[in-house]
Design an enzyme around this catalytic site. Structure first.
Site, mmCIF file in Angstrom:
data_model
loop_
_atom_site.group_PDB
_atom_site.id
_atom_site.type_symbol
_atom_site.label_atom_id
_atom_site.label_comp_id
_atom_site.label_asym_id
_atom_site.label_seq_id
_atom_site.Cartn_x
_atom_site.Cartn_y
_atom_site.Cartn_z
ATOM 1 C CE LYS A 167 -4.309 -1.961 1.558
ATOM 2 N NZ LYS A 167 -3.910 -3.366 1.802
HETATM 3 C C1 LIG Z 1 -4.537 -4.414 1.159
HETATM 4 C C2 LIG Z 1 -3.809 -5.688 1.024
HETATM 5 C C3 LIG Z 1 -4.214 -6.679 0.096
HETATM 6 C C4 LIG Z 1 -5.443 -6.535 -0.764
HETATM 7 O O1 LIG Z 1 -5.307 -5.549 -1.746
HETATM 8 P P1 LIG Z 1 -6.601 -4.938 -2.467
HETATM 9 O O2 LIG Z 1 -6.079 -3.793 -3.245
HETATM 10 O O3 LIG Z 1 -7.527 -4.500 -1.368
HETATM 11 O O4 LIG Z 1 -7.185 -6.010 -3.304
HETATM 12 C C5 LIG Z 1 -3.440 -7.813 -0.020
HETATM 13 N N1 LIG Z 1 -2.349 -8.005 0.752
HETATM 14 C C6 LIG Z 1 -1.939 -7.088 1.653
HETATM 15 C C7 LIG Z 1 -0.739 -7.374 2.477
HETATM 16 C C8 LIG Z 1 -2.641 -5.896 1.812
HETATM 17 O O5 LIG Z 1 -2.232 -4.985 2.718
#
Ligand SMILES: *Cc1c(COP(=O)(O)O)cnc(C)c1O
Length: 470
Positions: free
Chosen positions: A113
């Site tokens: 993220k």
């Molecule tokens: C947020 C997250 C996801 C999922 O991603 P999306 O964009 O919500 O599909 C997967 N793995 C981790 C470690 C995350 O923080």
């Protein structure tokens, strides 16, 4: 570039108009009117760019209302070795020929993220500085989103962050990451309750329109379009890293929750990147796998959401999925409105047997599901065979990716977090502790700064008002 709503109810807007907003006024999500097309010459020219340069080339196509030189400067400021710990920003680790891991978790909070949130933090600061504004970000987190927002917005002028999290429910490492921040504009509120209580509090505060306006409440949640578009960049980077020329195809495996990450892959493919398959992996909370297998989209009541060992994918509905659905139904906003009137009322829809569902294949999507046992087995096998330690979410992606890949097509698995964030499951899989990346060893012993509160919207409002000076 103009943005329209998936539900067709608002006049087209510019990028800066949608940057600070959440949902469109009609309840839909912002989508670019058309996808910019990347031709062969441009793709060839992009192959050897640095990450920051590539980010600029892609982003400025989507935010042409910001002067190009400023976009360039924002990308250069964001994608640095100082922040992402490597020159390549998103290096590729090759497990064996044709099987790769795209590292997206070298940013400050050790999860993918950061790739988008770091840019968003700089974009917010830039836009607010231009109009002298202030924004107070209110969010709820069960772990990764909150910390990446805080690390992206700490110390930024014009921005405060009020982040609600369920007291005692995050992993020790995640808690330490957030609560050890000492920046004056970061406010951690630990709520006596569960994640759903935190989300309900955010909703309750936002439903008070007067308060929301006076306190200039904003959000950085996963439906933010700038986050999606920032993620498009690493699909191109991953492609260039594992191919020798631009007529080769690759497939991506993406551990999915709110459909933000894989939505960016869809955008990259629509722009012309030669992606054969977008392989969507879910955990036990298989809302999306169910759709891509059967055409049925059934949002789960929150009581039906399982708490799993890949917790960042524990979702009841996939908030960005509406964006893909908009394309899938041929951009028929009335159709999206009809489908989501059922979803928003707690119902479901089913596209099985429709021409729309037959189109899913043309968009390259396939899916699969991974369980706790799969996760443990995958982590164990990858460690034993390749000497590489992967986290629980990445393991879900890898497991489904291997099932769904086609012979001869390189598979790129997106690494969405580092194992250290989920130490308990790593110990269960490997019988040893995860490695700590340099600089993180002491994190859990640093002093922590947070406020404990009951799940009471009035108390949260009073706390916010008491700290914004508005
Ligand atoms: C947020 C997250 C996801 C999922 O991603 P999306 O964009 O919500 O599909 C997967 N793995 C981790 C470690 C995350 O923080």
């Amino acid at each position: 570039m103009r943005y329209v709503s998936t539900r067709g109810g608002v006049a087209p807007q510019t990028f800066t108009q949608i940057l600070l907003g959440g949902l469109c006024a009609d309840g839909g999500l912002a989508m670019p009117e058309t996808y910019p097309q990347v031709g062969a010459a441009e793709l060839a020219a992009w192959r050897n760019l640095s990450y920051a340069e590539l980010a600029y080339e892609i982003l400025h196509k989507f935010c042409d209302d910001i002067p190009a030189a400023d976009v360039k400067a924002l990308c250069a400021k964001t994608y640095t070795k100082a922040t992402f710990r490597t020159e390549a920003i998103t290096p590729v680790k090759t497990l064996e020929p044709g099987l790769h891991i795209l590292e997206l978790s070298n940013g400050p909070t050790l999860a993918f993220k950061d790739m988008a949130m770091q840019l968003l933090g700089n974009l917010f600061e830039y836009v607010l500085a231009t109009d002298g504004g202030q924004i107070n970000i209110l969010g709820a987190t069960s772990g990764d989103t909150g910390s990446s927002a805080e690390y992206a917005l700490r110390g930024k002028r014009g921005v405060n962050v009020f982040m609600l999290s369920p007291l005692g429910k995050m992993s020790a490492f995640q808690t330490a990451q957030m609560f050890s921040l000492q920046d004056a504009n970061i406010f951690n509120i630990a709520v006596r309750g569960v994640f759903d209580d935190c989300q309900d509090l955010v909703k309750a505060v936002n439903n008070d329109a007067l308060f929301k306006k006076r306190q200039r409440i904003g959000a950085v949640n996963s439906i933010n379009w700038a986050r999606v578009v920032a993620q498009v960049v690493y699909y191109f980077r991953g492609y260039f890293a594992v191919t020798g020329s631009n007529d080769e195809e690759v497939s991506f495996a993406v551990p999915s929750g709110n459909f933000g990450n894989i939505c960016a892959g869809h955008v990259a493919r629509m722009m012309g990147l030669p992606i054969q398959r977008l392989i969507l992996a879910t955990n036990e909370n298989n809302v999306l796998d169910e759709f891509f297998r059967s055409g049925r989209y059934r949002v789960r009541p929150s009581g039906e959401v399982a708490q799993t060992s890949s917790p960042s994918m524990d979702i009841s509905k996939a908030s960005n999925f509406e964006r893909f659905a908009f394309d899938l139904v041929g951009r028929d906003a009335d159709m999206v409105k009809r489908l989501w009137s059922k979803v928003d009322a707690g119902g479901e829809f089913n596209l099985a047997g429709t021409p729309y569902f037959a189109n899913v294949k043309e968009y390259g999507f396939v899916s699969g599901c991974s369980t706790h046992a799969d996760r443990l087995a995958t982590i164990h096998r990858v460690y034993k065979e390749y000497g590489v330690m992967i986290d629980t979410h990445t393991a879900d992606g890898l497991k489904v990716g291997l099932e769904q890949r086609r012979p001869g097509i390189p598979l790129i698995c997106l690494e969405t977090a580092l194992p250290v964030k989920f130490a308990q499951t790593i110990r269960e899989a490997l019988g040893r502790d995860p490695d700590y990346p340099a600089g993180c060893e002491k994190l859990e012993s640093l002093p922590q700064r947070f406020e404990v509160m009951d799940a009471d919207a009035d108390a949260v409002k009073a706390y916010i008002a008491g700290h914004t000076g508005l």
